[in-house]
Design a protein around this motif. Structure first.
Motif, PDB file in Angstrom:
ATOM      1  N   ASN A  79       0.828  -1.200   0.000  1.00  0.00           N
ATOM      2  CA  ASN A  79       0.000   0.000   0.000  1.00  0.00           C
ATOM      3  C   ASN A  79       0.868   1.259   0.000  1.00  0.00           C
ATOM      4  N   ILE A  80       0.559   2.194  -0.879  1.00  0.00           N
ATOM      5  CA  ILE A  80       1.234   3.492  -0.849  1.00  0.00           C
ATOM      6  C   ILE A  80       0.896   4.176   0.482  1.00  0.00           C
ATOM      7  N   GLY A  81       1.925   4.663   1.155  1.00  0.00           N
ATOM      8  CA  GLY A  81       1.722   5.313   2.440  1.00  0.00           C
ATOM      9  C   GLY A  81       1.965   4.421   3.638  1.00  0.00           C
ATOM     10  N   ASP A  82       2.082   3.101   3.424  1.00  0.00           N
ATOM     11  CA  ASP A  82       2.466   2.226   4.528  1.00  0.00           C
ATOM     12  C   ASP A  82       3.870   2.586   5.011  1.00  0.00           C
ATOM     13  N   ILE A  83       4.182   2.198   6.228  1.00  0.00           N
ATOM     14  CA  ILE A  83       5.473   2.502   6.832  1.00  0.00           C
ATOM     15  C   ILE A  83       6.320   1.245   6.912  1.00  0.00           C
ATOM     16  N   PHE A  84       7.548   1.310   6.419  1.00  0.00           N
ATOM     17  CA  PHE A  84       8.545   0.270   6.663  1.00  0.00           C
ATOM     18  C   PHE A  84       9.434   0.758   7.804  1.00  0.00           C
ATOM     19  N   ILE A 104       3.746  -1.071   8.743  1.00  0.00           N
ATOM     20  CA  ILE A 104       2.619  -0.530   9.497  1.00  0.00           C
ATOM     21  C   ILE A 104       1.621   0.105   8.539  1.00  0.00           C
ATOM     22  N   ASN A 105       0.369  -0.274   8.659  1.00  0.00           N
ATOM     23  CA  ASN A 105      -0.714   0.418   7.969  1.00  0.00           C
ATOM     24  C   ASN A 105      -1.134   1.584   8.865  1.00  0.00           C
ATOM     25  N   THR A 106      -0.876   2.811   8.439  1.00  0.00           N
ATOM     26  CA  THR A 106      -1.110   3.973   9.305  1.00  0.00           C
ATOM     27  C   THR A 106      -2.589   4.307   9.472  1.00  0.00           C
ATOM     28  N   ILE A 107      -3.458   3.690   8.686  1.00  0.00           N
ATOM     29  CA  ILE A 107      -4.896   3.916   8.837  1.00  0.00           C
ATOM     30  C   ILE A 107      -5.475   2.972   9.897  1.00  0.00           C
ATOM     31  N   SER A 108      -5.160   1.681   9.773  1.00  0.00           N
ATOM     32  CA  SER A 108      -5.715   0.689  10.696  1.00  0.00           C
ATOM     33  C   SER A 108      -4.821   0.419  11.888  1.00  0.00           C
ATOM     34  N   GLY A 109      -3.522   0.753  11.775  1.00  0.00           N
ATOM     35  CA  GLY A 109      -2.568   0.420  12.825  1.00  0.00           C
ATOM     36  C   GLY A 109      -2.064  -1.005  12.752  1.00  0.00           C
TER      37      GLY A 109
END
Length: 426
Positions: free
Chosen positions: A330-335, A356-361
């Motif tokens: 996903n674009i915007g996910d955190i590595f 990390i998915n910054t929307i769902s955590g």
């Protein structure tokens, strides 16, 4: 010592492969790849005492700038220049190696230094400052007191402390007579009941911002303990890693998580009285010493926010980046790199890369050792992952700072640093 390396000892998500890009490096800490695909890394200086900025050219790394304070904590590229964060300072380095300090004298003589720098879309520069102590009280665990006897934590707002004082031996003058130290005070300085502590611009555990030339420093947020890394994601959302309390010192706190936050301006994030939004008086944080933990601040500035996600104590979060390549998810996910703990209790945490998915955590494992993450593992996989960066082709490079001296888990062995390369199988 020549480190044994074997990429097949590392699990990566399906359809990805991992290989060794470079090895036999000395305590590498950060990596930067510019728009024209130039690769820079840092030697933190923690092994040699000589921190350096290195450029990869003609198949090898060459030093282009030296003379920094130990450790270098991050490098960032902007305006054709490299912004180097090192203890107490931020320095601009031109691509030809010319150096100019833009920020100096930050209050970083204590446990934790300043973080990397990052830029908002309006070119405003942001960086973090760590705390002087573990949990607000200078004690026997703060060996820096010998050289900086009057240094201590300072709040970002005007606060009123309850006034507790903590007893320890006076190791400054080698006296066995006990001394009492209050929160946000120098070693041996007592607090009075409901004493006011004045807020300061350069607060401990804070995030600051300034112009790209270092002028107009402003306090953005505070109440963190150890901001190891921060970066902006999409829509100018500021993210930060905060590593939690240890079970040590005059005010030990157990089982505190390491946290990943979305940071809002003007907010206090809970240090030294909260962990991940929970008061440290909760039984979860009780220690083996059966010492009752009390809150220090009688007038907390606000209810501390909860993080996006938490990690176990000792994960030791380091560098992270925002995904810009659809091939990696996903674009915007955190590595994010998990450096790992340094005690037997913490030995099975970290030493991997998470997503990390910054929307769902939701947090998932992207790459980790197949044999587990023991502090004393001798497999050919990850040692101490500390930073990562994409190149212009969409390959991911991971800095691995090295492997431990088996007699001292805080110390890395020389020439055991590695850069791993992770590619989507095409």
């Amino acid at each position: 010592m020549k480190r044994y390396l074997n990429p097949f000892d590392i699990y990566v998500e399906p359809d990805f492969s991992i290989s060794v890009f470079a090895s036999e490096l000395n305590s590498p800490g950060s990596i930067l790849i510019t728009d024209n695909n130039k690769m820079y890394i840092t030697d933190t200086g923690e092994l040699t005492g000589e921190p350096k900025l290195l450029l990869y050219e003609n198949g090898k790394f060459e030093s282009i700038a030296e003379g920094f304070n130990t450790p270098i904590t991050g490098i960032t590229y902007r305006f054709g220049k490299i912004f180097v964060s090192h203890r107490g300072s931020i320095t601009i380095v031109d691509e030809n190696g010319t150096q100019k300090n833009i920020v100096q004298g930050l209050p970083c003589q204590g446990d934790f230094p300043n973080s990397n720098v990052t830029f908002r879309s309006d070119n405003r520069l942001f960086f973090g400052i760590g705390t002087a102590t573990n949990s607000g009280v200078v004690g026997l665990d703060n060996k820096w007191v010998i050289n900086h006897p009057y240094f201590h934590d300072k709040p970002g707002d005007n606060i009123i402390v309850f006034g507790q004082n903590f007893e320890s031996y006076n190791y400054i003058n080698h006296s066995k007579e006990p001394v009492l130290t209050g929160a946000f005070s120098s070693f041996g300085e007592m607090n009075f009941p409901y004493e006011q502590k004045k807020g300061t611009l350069l607060a401990s555990g804070s995030i600051l911002s300034c112009n790209p030339d270092g002028t107009d420093i402003q306090l953005y947020a505070w109440g963190f303990r150890n901001i190891s890394s921060l970066n902006f994601g999409y829509y100018d959302r500021l993210f930060a890693c905060n590593n939690g309390y240890d079970e040590r010192g005059s005010r030990p706190i157990a089982n505190a998580s390491d946290d990943f936050y979305h940071v809002e301006p003007g907010v206090w994030y809970g240090w030294p009285d909260f962990s991940a939004g929970m008061p440290v008086t909760s039984p979860k944080f009780d220690t083996i010493y059966n010492q009752k933990i009390e809150l220090l601040i009688s007038n907390p500035p606000n209810i501390p926010p909860r993080p996006i996600t938490t990690f176990p104590n000792g994960t030791n979060l380091k560098g992270f980046l925002v995904n810009e390549y659809r091939e990696f998810g996903n674009i915007g996910d955190i590595f994010i790199t998990e450096y790992g703990g340094t005690t037997i209790k913490q030995q099975y945490y970290g030493r991997k890369i998470s997503k990390i998915n910054t929307i769902s955590g939701e947090t998932t494992t992207f790459a980790m050792n197949k044999s587990g993450n023991s502090l004393y593992s001798t497999t050919g996989g990850f040692g101490r992952p500390s930073d990562l960066a994409f190149d212009t082709e969409g390959d991911l490079y991971v800095i691995d700072s090295g492997i431990n001296n088996l007699n001292n888990s805080h110390c890395l062995l020389s020439n055991t640093g590695v850069i791993w390369k992770i590619s989507r199988e095409r």
